[in-house]
Design an enzyme around this catalytic site. Structure first.
Site, PDB file in Angstrom:
ATOM      1  N   LYS A  22      -7.606  -0.025 -18.468  1.00  0.00           N
ATOM      2  CA  LYS A  22      -7.852   1.128 -17.590  1.00  0.00           C
ATOM      3  C   LYS A  22      -6.544   1.815 -17.221  1.00  0.00           C
ATOM      4  CE  LYS A  22      -8.472   0.483 -12.973  1.00  0.00           C
ATOM      5  NZ  LYS A  22      -7.592   1.289 -12.120  1.00  0.00           N
ATOM      6  N   ASN A  23      -5.576   1.007 -16.799  1.00  0.00           N
ATOM      7  CA  ASN A  23      -4.356   1.610 -16.256  1.00  0.00           C
ATOM      8  C   ASN A  23      -3.391   2.124 -17.321  1.00  0.00           C
ATOM      9  OD1 ASN A  23      -5.327   1.366 -13.714  1.00  0.00           O
ATOM     10  ND2 ASN A  23      -4.202  -0.511 -13.217  1.00  0.00           N
ATOM     11  N   ARG A  93      -7.394   7.753  -7.326  1.00  0.00           N
ATOM     12  CA  ARG A  93      -5.981   7.828  -6.947  1.00  0.00           C
ATOM     13  C   ARG A  93      -5.107   8.313  -8.111  1.00  0.00           C
ATOM     14  NH1 ARG A  93      -1.429   6.812  -3.393  1.00  0.00           N
ATOM     15  NH2 ARG A  93       0.193   5.981  -4.711  1.00  0.00           N
ATOM     16  N   CYS A 117      -9.306   3.567  -4.353  1.00  0.00           N
ATOM     17  CA  CYS A 117      -9.604   2.312  -3.654  1.00  0.00           C
ATOM     18  C   CYS A 117      -8.985   2.289  -2.260  1.00  0.00           C
ATOM     19  CB  CYS A 117      -9.022   1.131  -4.438  1.00  0.00           C
ATOM     20  SG  CYS A 117     -10.040   0.564  -5.783  1.00  0.00           S
ATOM     21  N   ARG A 124      -3.003   5.564   1.228  1.00  0.00           N
ATOM     22  CA  ARG A 124      -2.110   5.276   0.086  1.00  0.00           C
ATOM     23  C   ARG A 124      -1.154   6.449  -0.113  1.00  0.00           C
ATOM     24  NH1 ARG A 124      -5.447   2.769  -4.822  1.00  0.00           N
ATOM     25  NH2 ARG A 124      -3.422   2.309  -5.702  1.00  0.00           N
ATOM     26  N   PRO A 125       0.075   6.271   0.358  1.00  0.00           N
ATOM     27  CA  PRO A 125       1.040   7.367   0.381  1.00  0.00           C
ATOM     28  C   PRO A 125       1.463   7.859  -1.004  1.00  0.00           C
ATOM     29  CG  PRO A 125       2.046   5.285   1.097  1.00  0.00           C
ATOM     30  CD  PRO A 125       0.593   5.017   0.922  1.00  0.00           C
ATOM     31  N   ILE A 126       1.967   9.113  -1.045  1.00  0.00           N
ATOM     32  CA  ILE A 126       2.484   9.673  -2.303  1.00  0.00           C
ATOM     33  C   ILE A 126       3.921  10.174  -2.095  1.00  0.00           C
ATOM     34  CG2 ILE A 126       0.211  10.269  -3.245  1.00  0.00           C
ATOM     35  CD1 ILE A 126       0.823  13.206  -2.420  1.00  0.00           C
ATOM     36  N   ASP A 127       4.560   9.664  -1.036  1.00  0.00           N
ATOM     37  CA  ASP A 127       5.897  10.138  -0.670  1.00  0.00           C
ATOM     38  C   ASP A 127       6.912  10.012  -1.812  1.00  0.00           C
ATOM     39  OD1 ASP A 127       5.275   7.382  -0.049  1.00  0.00           O
ATOM     40  OD2 ASP A 127       7.342   7.187   0.642  1.00  0.00           O
ATOM     41  N   ASP A 308      -3.652  -7.058  -9.008  1.00  0.00           N
ATOM     42  CA  ASP A 308      -5.009  -6.769  -9.482  1.00  0.00           C
ATOM     43  C   ASP A 308      -5.763  -8.033  -9.909  1.00  0.00           C
ATOM     44  OD1 ASP A 308      -4.400  -4.130  -9.033  1.00  0.00           O
ATOM     45  OD2 ASP A 308      -4.023  -3.640 -11.131  1.00  0.00           O
ATOM     46  N   ILE A 330       1.656  -6.556  -2.223  1.00  0.00           N
ATOM     47  CA  ILE A 330       1.679  -5.152  -2.655  1.00  0.00           C
ATOM     48  C   ILE A 330       0.830  -4.256  -1.753  1.00  0.00           C
ATOM     49  CG2 ILE A 330       1.361  -3.566  -4.633  1.00  0.00           C
ATOM     50  CD1 ILE A 330       3.287  -5.752  -5.454  1.00  0.00           C
ATOM     51  N   ARG A 401     -15.908   1.697 -12.013  1.00  0.00           N
ATOM     52  CA  ARG A 401     -14.679   2.482 -12.169  1.00  0.00           C
ATOM     53  C   ARG A 401     -13.775   1.824 -13.213  1.00  0.00           C
ATOM     54  NH1 ARG A 401     -11.501   2.294  -7.353  1.00  0.00           N
ATOM     55  NH2 ARG A 401     -10.071   3.104  -8.874  1.00  0.00           N
TER      56      ARG A 401
HETATM   57  N1  EPU Z   1       3.524   3.489  -2.517  1.00  0.00           N
HETATM   58  C1  EPU Z   1       4.151   4.238  -1.538  1.00  0.00           C
HETATM   59  N2  EPU Z   1       4.475   5.534  -1.833  1.00  0.00           N
HETATM   60  C2  EPU Z   1       4.213   6.108  -3.021  1.00  0.00           C
HETATM   61  C3  EPU Z   1       3.574   5.344  -4.035  1.00  0.00           C
HETATM   62  C4  EPU Z   1       3.246   4.029  -3.739  1.00  0.00           C
HETATM   63  O1  EPU Z   1       4.371   3.751  -0.454  1.00  0.00           O
HETATM   64  O2  EPU Z   1       4.550   7.293  -3.201  1.00  0.00           O
HETATM   65  C5  EPU Z   1       3.176   2.093  -2.234  1.00  0.00           C
HETATM   66  C6  EPU Z   1       1.689   1.795  -2.395  1.00  0.00           C
HETATM   67  O3  EPU Z   1       0.928   2.141  -1.251  1.00  0.00           O
HETATM   68  C7  EPU Z   1       1.717   0.304  -2.671  1.00  0.00           C
HETATM   69  C8  EPU Z   1       3.022   0.105  -3.455  1.00  0.00           C
HETATM   70  O4  EPU Z   1       3.817   1.273  -3.205  1.00  0.00           O
HETATM   71  O5  EPU Z   1       1.800  -0.418  -1.473  1.00  0.00           O
HETATM   72  C9  EPU Z   1       2.863  -0.055  -4.934  1.00  0.00           C
HETATM   73  O6  EPU Z   1       2.018   0.934  -5.406  1.00  0.00           O
HETATM   74  P1  EPU Z   1       2.141   1.541  -6.867  1.00  0.00           P
HETATM   75  O7  EPU Z   1       2.611   2.941  -6.743  1.00  0.00           O
HETATM   76  O8  EPU Z   1       2.834   0.619  -7.802  1.00  0.00           O
HETATM   77  O9  EPU Z   1       0.628   1.532  -7.231  1.00  0.00           O
HETATM   78  P2  EPU Z   1      -0.029   2.568  -8.109  1.00  0.00           P
HETATM   79  O10 EPU Z   1       0.911   3.051  -9.131  1.00  0.00           O
HETATM   80  O11 EPU Z   1      -0.744   3.543  -7.242  1.00  0.00           O
HETATM   81  C10 EPU Z   1      -0.892   1.020 -10.061  1.00  0.00           C
HETATM   82  C11 EPU Z   1      -2.240   0.667 -10.565  1.00  0.00           C
HETATM   83  C12 EPU Z   1      -2.917  -0.237  -9.552  1.00  0.00           C
HETATM   84  C13 EPU Z   1      -2.083  -1.490  -9.374  1.00  0.00           C
HETATM   85  C14 EPU Z   1      -0.653  -1.093  -8.941  1.00  0.00           C
HETATM   86  C15 EPU Z   1       0.284  -2.262  -8.830  1.00  0.00           C
HETATM   87  C16 EPU Z   1      -2.864   2.601 -11.840  1.00  0.00           C
HETATM   88  C17 EPU Z   1      -3.756   3.780 -11.968  1.00  0.00           C
HETATM   89  N3  EPU Z   1      -3.027   1.876 -10.746  1.00  0.00           N
HETATM   90  O12 EPU Z   1      -1.138   1.680  -8.830  1.00  0.00           O
HETATM   91  O13 EPU Z   1      -4.165  -0.581 -10.075  1.00  0.00           O
HETATM   92  O14 EPU Z   1      -2.638  -2.308  -8.394  1.00  0.00           O
HETATM   93  O15 EPU Z   1      -0.107  -0.154  -9.880  1.00  0.00           O
HETATM   94  O16 EPU Z   1       0.338  -2.934 -10.028  1.00  0.00           O
HETATM   95  O17 EPU Z   1      -2.058   2.334 -12.720  1.00  0.00           O
HETATM   96  C18 EPU Z   1      -6.379  -1.330  -9.993  1.00  0.00           C
HETATM   97  O18 EPU Z   1      -6.397  -1.202 -11.231  1.00  0.00           O
HETATM   98  O19 EPU Z   1      -7.297  -1.893  -9.352  1.00  0.00           O
HETATM   99  C19 EPU Z   1      -5.242  -0.801  -9.257  1.00  0.00           C
HETATM  100  C20 EPU Z   1      -5.271  -0.593  -7.939  1.00  0.00           C
END
Ligand code: EPU
Length: 422
Positions: A22-23, A93, A117, A124-127, A308, A330, A401
């Site tokens: 998926k990812n 997301r 999720c 879930r921030p995007i900063d 995950d 995480i 999903r």
């Molecule tokens: N975070 C911030 N700011 C940001 C981005 C992330 O604070 O701008 C925080 C998040 O809230 C979290 C941490 O940083 O606490 C790590 O998040 P990350 O950005 O690595 O997560 P992601 O890229 O949104 C991907 C996978 C997730 C998986 C994580 C960690 C995808 C689409 N999603 O998420 O997959 O858990 O990496 O490996 O690739 C899932 O498949 O169930 C899933 C949630």
């Protein structure tokens, strides 16, 4: 509306095939924004998140043609808009992944805060995405419920991620392909899905070095071509099936079409637990074990123990002898689902929002449940399969999903699981 109805404690055995990740799959749709030439994608999992990513790409002016099961051709038609539609963004997301490629190829993009999720802090921030785009020369305007980003021409920049971020790393890797000059990303995530994405980008004309390490260097190019992309196997699905086989402990299960080397942290835990398993080049065999021992884990970015896999691991620990500490580092809300396991009879103490202590082994009992998110949902399915009696699981959109045709595939192993209309 549908729900899953599972009748537990049936002997499991046989073979199951792992689908494409998926990812990894989700990222090919935003990547397609960067080229006008066709991309042929194979081993694409037919899951809801991919359907949403496909809807988004179509809304932005591409054609996505299904060739046959798991194979699609993506082709640019015309750029109809630079607004990410809120009804799609609210559902997943990974929609944030479309922002960078649109910004770099169309100079502007509007979007609401992404959904998905409910597992992270707040919404879930995007900063880290926004800060990085600003470093590359973008202007960010934060409106009441949305964002507007503009950039005449993105410029290469030195970006340090304060936290390791998977989609952040991937997004900047794609966005920097059309930036002027060189972009250096530091403290990058190292997940196999990132290396696969970089390899494909390079095969269509990108110039990326270091993907799979903490330092990635991207040299801007003028254009990218089309090509063929085979999605790598889903390591989370493979690891979850392995844990299901171990927790059920009733027969031999062969998990095929996977990449065992992507799951080394899980095998290290399996060794400590004394689980009887064998790894092959592209398969995993789980055989019945005499006694499964409890083992602590701490989730960590790749190659550490994947967050995950944590929920499925928690279920496995309910069947292990002794106490295990599960430390989720995480996400803030990813342990809350364990309350459902407690309702099923598990002996779990939540020490704090990031730590669980599971004592086992315990018999689990069927229950009526509602899944809060994707991975928790899969863990509840796993718990129901090893529980005595019937379990009903609601809100299965969350499970769909990320898992294709789950009930049918688990039935082929002997599980009594069906999807029924409510
Ligand atoms: N975070 C911030 N700011 C940001 C981005 C992330 O604070 O701008 C925080 C998040 O809230 C979290 C941490 O940083 O606490 C790590 O998040 P990350 O950005 O690595 O997560 P992601 O890229 O949104 C991907 C996978 C997730 C998986 C994580 C960690 C995808 C689409 N999603 O998420 O997959 O858990 O990496 O490996 O690739 C899932 O498949 O169930 C899933 C949630």
């Amino acid at each position: 509306m549908e729900k899953l109805v599972i009748s537990g404690i049936k002997a499991l055995g046989g073979k199951i095939q792992v689908k494409g990740a998926k990812n990894a799959a989700l990222k090919i749709f935003p990547l397609a924004i960067l080229t006008k030439e066709p991309i042929l994608v194979s081993n694409l999992p037919e899951i809801e998140d991919c359907a949403r990513a496909k809807d988004m790409l179509i809304a932005l002016g591409h054609r996505v043609k299904k060739i046959r099961h798991g194979i699609v051709e993506i082709q640019f038609k015309n750029r109809s808009c630079v607004n990410l539609p809120s009804d799609i963004v609210n559902k997943f997301r990974a929609s944030i992944m479309f922002v960078g490629p649109l910004l770099s190829s169309c100079q502007e993009v509007y979007f609401p805060h992404p959904g998905g999720c409910v597992i992270g802090a707040g919404t879930r921030p995007i900063d880290m995405f926004l800060d990085s785009f600003v470093k590359m020369g973008a202007k960010v305007k934060i409106l009441e419920n949305s964002y507007r980003l503009t950039a005449k021409k993105l410029k290469g920049a030195k970006i340090f991620f304060p936290r390791v971020t998977v989609t952040g790393t991937e997004s900047l890797m794609m966005t920097a392909c059309f930036a002027e000059g060189v972009t250096i990303l530091k403290n990058c995530a190292m997940e196999p899905e990132i290396s696969a994405l970089a390899e494909f980008l390079n095969s269509i004309g990108g110039q990326i070095e270091g993907a799979g390490t903490p330092l990635i260097k991207i040299k801007g190019v003028r254009e990218l071509k089309g090509g063929e992309y085979k999605i790598i196997p889903d390591r989370i699905e493979a690891g979850t099936f392995a844990m299901l086989a171990a927790a059920s402990n009733t027969g031999e299960i062969l998990i095929e079409n996977c990449e065992p080397l992507h799951l080394e942290a899980l095998w290290a835990a399996f060794d400590k637990m004394k689980i009887n398993y064998r790894l092959y080049k592209n398969a995993i065999k789980i055989m019945p074990s005499k006694k499964i021992l409890a083992c602590d884990i701490t989730t960590h970015e790749y190659p550490g123990f994947a967050t995950d896999l944590q929920s499925a691991y928690t279920v496995l620990m309910t069947q292990a002898h002794g106490s295990s500490l599960i430390h989720e580092t995480i996400y803030d809300r990813r342990l809350l689902f364990s309350d459902s396991l407690t309702q099923m009879g598990a002996n779990i103490i939540m020490a704090d929002p990031h730590r669980l202590v599971v004592s086992g082994p315990t018999r689990l009992y069927g229950h009526k449940l509602v899944t809060p998110d994707l991975r928790a949902g899969m863990a509840l399915v796993m718990a129901a399969i090893i529980a005595k009696g019937e379990t009903q699981i609601d809100n299965i959109y969350q499970i769909e999903r990320g898992y294709e045709n789950l009930a049918k595939r688990l039935r082929s192993l002997g599980a009594d699981i069906k999807k029924v209309k409510k």
